[in-house]
Design a protein around this motif. Sequence first.
Motif, PDB file in Angstrom:
ATOM      1  N   LYS A   1      22.638  40.634  29.468  1.00  0.00           N
ATOM      2  CA  LYS A   1      21.192  40.560  30.058  1.00  0.00           C
ATOM      3  C   LYS A   1      21.232  39.325  31.005  1.00  0.00           C
ATOM      4  N   ASN A   2      21.821  38.199  30.970  1.00  0.00           N
ATOM      5  CA  ASN A   2      22.211  37.151  31.709  1.00  0.00           C
ATOM      6  C   ASN A   2      22.843  37.620  32.858  1.00  0.00           C
ATOM      7  N   ILE A   3      23.619  38.515  33.102  1.00  0.00           N
ATOM      8  CA  ILE A   3      24.191  39.296  34.294  1.00  0.00           C
ATOM      9  C   ILE A   3      23.204  40.097  34.920  1.00  0.00           C
ATOM     10  N   GLY A   4      22.169  40.901  34.192  1.00  0.00           N
ATOM     11  CA  GLY A   4      21.224  41.700  34.694  1.00  0.00           C
ATOM     12  C   GLY A   4      20.076  40.762  35.314  1.00  0.00           C
ATOM     13  N   PHE A   5      19.729  39.756  34.623  1.00  0.00           N
ATOM     14  CA  PHE A   5      18.510  38.855  35.168  1.00  0.00           C
ATOM     15  C   PHE A   5      19.059  38.099  36.538  1.00  0.00           C
ATOM     16  N   LEU A   6      20.488  37.815  36.287  1.00  0.00           N
ATOM     17  CA  LEU A   6      20.946  37.031  37.593  1.00  0.00           C
ATOM     18  C   LEU A   6      21.118  37.977  38.827  1.00  0.00           C
ATOM     19  N   ALA A   7      21.629  38.936  38.532  1.00  0.00           N
ATOM     20  CA  ALA A   7      21.683  40.047  39.743  1.00  0.00           C
ATOM     21  C   ALA A   7      20.271  40.437  40.095  1.00  0.00           C
ATOM     22  N   ALA A   8      19.356  40.738  39.339  1.00  0.00           N
ATOM     23  CA  ALA A   8      18.096  40.995  39.824  1.00  0.00           C
ATOM     24  C   ALA A   8      17.240  39.794  40.595  1.00  0.00           C
ATOM     25  N   SER A   9      17.626  38.586  40.369  1.00  0.00           N
ATOM     26  CA  SER A   9      16.984  37.428  41.008  1.00  0.00           C
ATOM     27  C   SER A   9      17.716  37.083  42.204  1.00  0.00           C
ATOM     28  N   ALA A  10      18.937  37.559  42.383  1.00  0.00           N
ATOM     29  CA  ALA A  10      19.786  37.215  43.389  1.00  0.00           C
ATOM     30  C   ALA A  10      19.424  38.410  44.588  1.00  0.00           C
ATOM     31  N   THR A  11      19.417  39.519  44.205  1.00  0.00           N
ATOM     32  CA  THR A  11      19.056  40.465  45.240  1.00  0.00           C
ATOM     33  C   THR A  11      17.306  40.543  45.552  1.00  0.00           C
ATOM     34  N   ARG A  12      16.621  39.998  44.744  1.00  0.00           N
ATOM     35  CA  ARG A  12      15.055  39.851  45.149  1.00  0.00           C
ATOM     36  C   ARG A  12      14.805  39.194  46.783  1.00  0.00           C
ATOM     37  N   ALA A  13      15.496  38.120  46.953  1.00  0.00           N
ATOM     38  CA  ALA A  13      15.271  37.585  47.996  1.00  0.00           C
ATOM     39  C   ALA A  13      15.760  38.253  49.367  1.00  0.00           C
ATOM     40  N   SER A  14      16.698  38.991  49.220  1.00  0.00           N
ATOM     41  CA  SER A  14      17.215  40.027  50.332  1.00  0.00           C
ATOM     42  C   SER A  14      16.166  41.035  50.406  1.00  0.00           C
ATOM     43  N   MET A  15      15.658  41.530  49.657  1.00  0.00           N
ATOM     44  CA  MET A  15      14.586  42.628  49.634  1.00  0.00           C
ATOM     45  C   MET A  15      13.459  42.021  50.208  1.00  0.00           C
ATOM     46  N   HIS A  16      13.056  41.065  49.585  1.00  0.00           N
ATOM     47  CA  HIS A  16      11.659  40.362  50.282  1.00  0.00           C
ATOM     48  C   HIS A  16      11.719  40.180  51.765  1.00  0.00           C
ATOM     49  N   ARG A  17      12.744  39.435  52.153  1.00  0.00           N
ATOM     50  CA  ARG A  17      13.190  39.297  53.509  1.00  0.00           C
ATOM     51  C   ARG A  17      13.034  40.573  54.428  1.00  0.00           C
ATOM     52  N   GLY A  18      13.385  41.451  53.906  1.00  0.00           N
ATOM     53  CA  GLY A  18      13.449  42.773  54.633  1.00  0.00           C
ATOM     54  C   GLY A  18      11.907  43.197  54.840  1.00  0.00           C
ATOM     55  N   PHE A  19      11.100  42.908  53.798  1.00  0.00           N
ATOM     56  CA  PHE A  19       9.642  43.525  53.992  1.00  0.00           C
ATOM     57  C   PHE A  19       8.878  42.744  54.969  1.00  0.00           C
ATOM     58  N   THR A  20       9.308  41.509  55.510  1.00  0.00           N
ATOM     59  CA  THR A  20       8.387  40.636  56.415  1.00  0.00           C
ATOM     60  C   THR A  20       8.151  41.084  57.757  1.00  0.00           C
ATOM     61  N   ARG A  21       7.080  41.030  58.323  1.00  0.00           N
ATOM     62  CA  ARG A  21       6.852  41.272  59.851  1.00  0.00           C
ATOM     63  C   ARG A  21       6.496  39.847  60.069  1.00  0.00           C
ATOM     64  N   THR A  22       5.828  39.109  59.559  1.00  0.00           N
ATOM     65  CA  THR A  22       5.499  37.761  60.014  1.00  0.00           C
ATOM     66  C   THR A  22       6.316  36.561  58.968  1.00  0.00           C
TER      67      THR A  22
END
Length: 430
Positions: free
Chosen positions: A146-167
């Motif tokens: 679970k800790n590995i899963g939560f860490l990986a989910a949190s670490a990948t979230r920022a990269s995905m969110h950056r790709g959504f931005t237009r402004t």
Amino acid sequence: MMSPSAPAGHVTARAYDSMLTVFFPKDLSSSVTPDYLPYTLWHLANSVTGTVAGTLSMQALLQALGLGAGTAIGLAATTNWIIKDGFGLLGGVLFAGFMGNRFDASPKYYRFLANLCIQASNLMELLTPMVPHLFLPMASLSNIGKNIGFLAASATRASMHRGFTRTDNLGDITAKAGAQATAAGLVGTGIGIVLSWAIGTDPHTLLAAFVPLSLLNLFAAYKSNRAVVTRHMNIERAELTLRAVLDNPVSQRITPPASVATPSPAEKLVAPTPFDISRRETMFGWRKHPFRVALRLEEPVDAPRCPLATMSVEGMIAFSAGFGDLAAQRYRICVASDAETVWLWFLDTADHEDVTRGFIHACAVRHALETGRASAHAGWLRNSPADAYLVSSARVDNILAALVAAGWDIAHTHLGDRNRRLHVGPVPVQ
């Protein structure tokens, strides 16, 4: 005060807009990319089902400790609980240290892996009542997962969110993602409590309810990840893109080396967009390389058949001297004598553009060697790696321009993440 004559539809629209503002970025239609909404909807389904499954597994875990029979948790049980939490935290720390920046290079892969780890951990917790004497090892392994899963989910979230931005609204998107996760957690917890009351505490009944929820959770994770379009390049996305560019009919014109001293400004190349490649990249499993000629990227000097294993850096430079003007390049390419392997290293002075240019050049050499092997009219490429180097060197700028025009972010890539850079020049005095 609102006028009594205000139409009910207007009130409903304002309430709808207020709800959108709470859970989604401002100016949704213009501030994010089109793949943001389908990703978010599927991710919400993933979060709700994951919370429900986690609630059921936690109930089974507490049942294994004897809470279902109305007994208090003794000192031994409390110690076991602390130990299993400690192992979980330790596993997460070790995992984070081992992974480095791989989360940024392949966010979709590690996001799905995170969901897989969490659901596997939930299943392990669900099975503990059947083997209560193995509580500590099973609960510890579950917590590590679970800790590995939560860490990986949190670490990948920022990269995905950056790709959504237009402004410049990364903070807004991240904040709304937190609101969405909280709301999904509340809904999932409520459903999980009602479901647990309805089906009781029998492990077999819990398992029967858990399996479809877990599968639905993984399906939602798969669909949300598939909706994401990653605009920076890792090795797989770069190879798929460059293979498509080099296979373009315009790209297949093979010109003898004497006529390629300078790039042809008339050559017009078209690269696939990040959206095109996102549908082809591998999210999990083994990926298939699109080039037949192998690429050895930043290999250690003691690797088998590595040119640097048998010659000094100065000797390698002399070996490559016929391949173009090395003074202006911050990367080095060597081709095996049998034209079956291409080696690529980056100098310690290389920046992101140098890394991108070097990778493009190496893939263009690979393509030229394959073209020369397949074409009876270009057999000289097969027999002369230096000619293949010259042909491809003349086209790097055109390929780079095609990538930029297609929407690729070449300023941030993950093509040289191994950090085995070469130092060319005098050896520093110790």
